[in-house]
Design a protein around this motif. Structure first.
Motif, PDB file in Angstrom:
ATOM      1  N   LEU A   9      33.853   2.231-115.697  1.00 34.99           N
ATOM      2  CA  LEU A   9      34.442   2.428-114.381  1.00 34.99           C
ATOM      3  C   LEU A   9      33.567   3.358-113.545  1.00 34.99           C
ATOM      4  CD1 LEU A   9      38.239   2.829-115.266  1.00 34.99           C
ATOM      5  CD2 LEU A   9      36.957   0.754-114.697  1.00 34.99           C
ATOM      6  N   LEU A  47      32.355  -1.301-110.515  1.00 35.27           N
ATOM      7  CA  LEU A  47      33.678  -1.945-110.532  1.00 35.27           C
ATOM      8  C   LEU A  47      33.667  -3.463-110.517  1.00 35.27           C
ATOM      9  CD1 LEU A  47      36.112   0.219-108.350  1.00 35.27           C
ATOM     10  CD2 LEU A  47      35.862   0.139-110.835  1.00 35.27           C
ATOM     11  N   CYS A  51      35.689  -5.044-113.781  1.00 29.52           N
ATOM     12  CA  CYS A  51      36.977  -5.721-113.658  1.00 29.52           C
ATOM     13  C   CYS A  51      36.910  -7.199-114.027  1.00 29.52           C
ATOM     14  CB  CYS A  51      37.541  -5.547-112.251  1.00 29.52           C
ATOM     15  SG  CYS A  51      36.737  -6.526-110.983  1.00 29.52           S
ATOM     16  N   ARG A  52      35.713  -7.746-114.271  1.00 28.50           N
ATOM     17  CA  ARG A  52      35.615  -9.159-114.648  1.00 28.50           C
ATOM     18  C   ARG A  52      34.663  -9.361-115.818  1.00 28.50           C
ATOM     19  NH1 ARG A  52      34.079  -8.786-109.371  1.00 28.50           N
ATOM     20  NH2 ARG A  52      35.803 -10.078-108.660  1.00 28.50           N
ATOM     21  N   HIS A 103      38.690  -4.172-104.940  1.00 28.91           N
ATOM     22  CA  HIS A 103      38.328  -3.777-106.305  1.00 28.91           C
ATOM     23  C   HIS A 103      39.070  -2.517-106.747  1.00 28.91           C
ATOM     24  CE1 HIS A 103      34.927  -6.596-105.774  1.00 28.91           C
ATOM     25  NE2 HIS A 103      35.064  -6.737-107.076  1.00 28.91           N
ATOM     26  N   ARG A 104      39.253  -1.580-105.844  1.00 29.75           N
ATOM     27  CA  ARG A 104      40.030  -0.394-106.203  1.00 29.75           C
ATOM     28  C   ARG A 104      41.464  -0.772-106.571  1.00 29.75           C
ATOM     29  NH1 ARG A 104      38.542   4.247-101.705  1.00 29.75           N
ATOM     30  NH2 ARG A 104      36.261   4.155-101.919  1.00 29.75           N
ATOM     31  N   GLN A 106      42.519  -3.689-107.646  1.00 25.26           N
ATOM     32  CA  GLN A 106      42.512  -4.459-108.886  1.00 25.26           C
ATOM     33  C   GLN A 106      42.412  -3.560-110.107  1.00 25.26           C
ATOM     34  OE1 GLN A 106      43.643  -7.714-107.874  1.00 25.26           O
ATOM     35  NE2 GLN A 106      42.319  -8.259-109.569  1.00 25.26           N
ATOM     36  N   VAL A 107      41.551  -2.564-110.047  1.00 26.32           N
ATOM     37  CA  VAL A 107      41.281  -1.733-111.219  1.00 26.32           C
ATOM     38  C   VAL A 107      42.265  -0.579-111.348  1.00 26.32           C
ATOM     39  CG1 VAL A 107      39.593  -0.210-112.319  1.00 26.32           C
ATOM     40  CG2 VAL A 107      38.840  -2.336-111.232  1.00 26.32           C
ATOM     41  N   ALA A 121      44.549   3.638-115.728  1.00 27.73           N
ATOM     42  CA  ALA A 121      43.544   2.587-115.584  1.00 27.73           C
ATOM     43  C   ALA A 121      42.374   2.810-116.531  1.00 27.73           C
ATOM     44  CB  ALA A 121      43.052   2.524-114.145  1.00 27.73           C
ATOM     45  N   HIS A 125      41.489   0.222-119.474  1.00 24.22           N
ATOM     46  CA  HIS A 125      40.192  -0.454-119.489  1.00 24.22           C
ATOM     47  C   HIS A 125      39.471  -0.214-120.814  1.00 24.22           C
ATOM     48  CE1 HIS A 125      36.572  -2.266-117.903  1.00 24.22           C
ATOM     49  NE2 HIS A 125      35.880  -1.181-118.185  1.00 24.22           N
TER      50      HIS A 125
END
Length: 211
Positions: A9, A47, A51-52, A103-104, A106-107, A121, A125
Motif C-alpha cells: 500500500l 495503489l 488493489c488488483r 483507488h483510495r 477501493q482500498v 485496510a 490487504h
C-alpha cells in the motif's frame, strides 16, 4: 509477458522500490493510470497495483510480486501526513482526481484519512496477499524497506547479484505537489477532457473494471 509488481500500500516504500527496480534496469512505473502503462513497463507499484494484484497475476503469468510493509504506527503517521494534510486533491487535473479518489475508496473505504479504516485496510490487504501466495512462496517477497531491508533480499529474489550501492529511500510527499512528475500527464493524454460527471464510466474507460 511476466512483470515485477510492487503490491504494498501507499507509504510502505513503494517509491523506493520503484527507484530500486529502475537501478536494476527495469522500466518501472509508479502509480500506473492505464492498462497501457502496465503493458509498456517491466514493473509497476502503488495503489493501482495493490488493489488488483490477483487480476495482474492472471493477466501477466509468471510475474513476481513484492509486498512492501512497515510498522503500523509509523505507517499510520505517514498516511495521516500524506492523505490528511499534505495532498490537496484540488491541485490535480480532474482526471487524476477521479483516479486517486477511486483507488483510495477501493482500498481504504474512504477518500480522506481515517486511522481506523486505514488500519483495517492494511491488515486486510496483508492477509489477502499472504493467503493468495500461500502455495507459491517463490513468487512473493515481503520487504520492509523502512527497517533497512533492501538489496540483500530484493536482488536474490529477482535473480541478480547484490548491488553494492545504497538502496534508494524516497519520499513521495514533496513530489506529489507536482502531479505530472511521474509521467501522469502522458498517461492521461487522449482520455476524457474537462469535468468528469460519471466517475464510474471514466474508471471503466481506462481500466475496464466496473465500480
Amino acid at each position: 509477458m511476466s512483470k515485477i509488481f510492487g503490491i504494498g500500500l501507499s507509504k510502505t516504500g513503494t517509491s523506493s522500490l520503484h527507484n530500486a527496480l529502475e537501478l536494476l534496469g527495469y522500466s518501472s512505473v509508479h502509480f500506473p493510470l492505464t492498462w497501457a502503462a502496465f503493458d509498456s513497463h517491466d514493473a509497476a507499484s502503488d495503489l493501482p497495483v495493490a488493489c488488483r494484484f490477483k487480476e495482474l497475476d492472471e493477466r501477466y503469468p509468471g510475474s513476481k510480486f513484492i509486498l512492501t510493509i512497515r510498522d503500523m504506527r509509523g505507517w499510520l503517521q505517514s498516511c495521516a501526513d500524506h492523505f490528511g494534510h499534505r495532498v490537496k486533491l484540488e491541485q490535480f487535473p480532474v482526471q487524476l482526481r477521479v483516479i486517486f479518489m477511486w483507488h483510495r475508496q477501493q482500498v481504504f473505504g474512504t477518500v480522506g484519512y481515517d486511522p481506523v479504516l486505514f488500519e483495517e485496510a492494511y491488515l486486510r490487504h496483508l492477509e489477502h496477499v499472504q493467503q493468495y501466495f500461500l502455495s507459491r512462496p517463490q513468487d512473493l517477497l515481503v520487504l520492509n524497506i523502512c527497517v533497512g531491508e533492501g538489496w540483500k533480499k530484493l536482488c536474490p529474489f529477482l535473480g541478480y547479484p547484490i548491488l553494492e550501492v545504497p538502496f534508494p529511500h524516497s519520499n513521495r510527499a514533496s513530489s506529489l505537489t507536482k502531479p505530472n512528475q511521474d509521467g501522469n500527464k502522458g498517461q492521461i493524454q487522449g482520455l476524457a477532457k474537462g469535468d468528469i460527471e460519471d466517475q464510474g464510466k471514466f474508471i471503466t474507460q481506462i481500466f475496464g473494471v466496473a465500480t
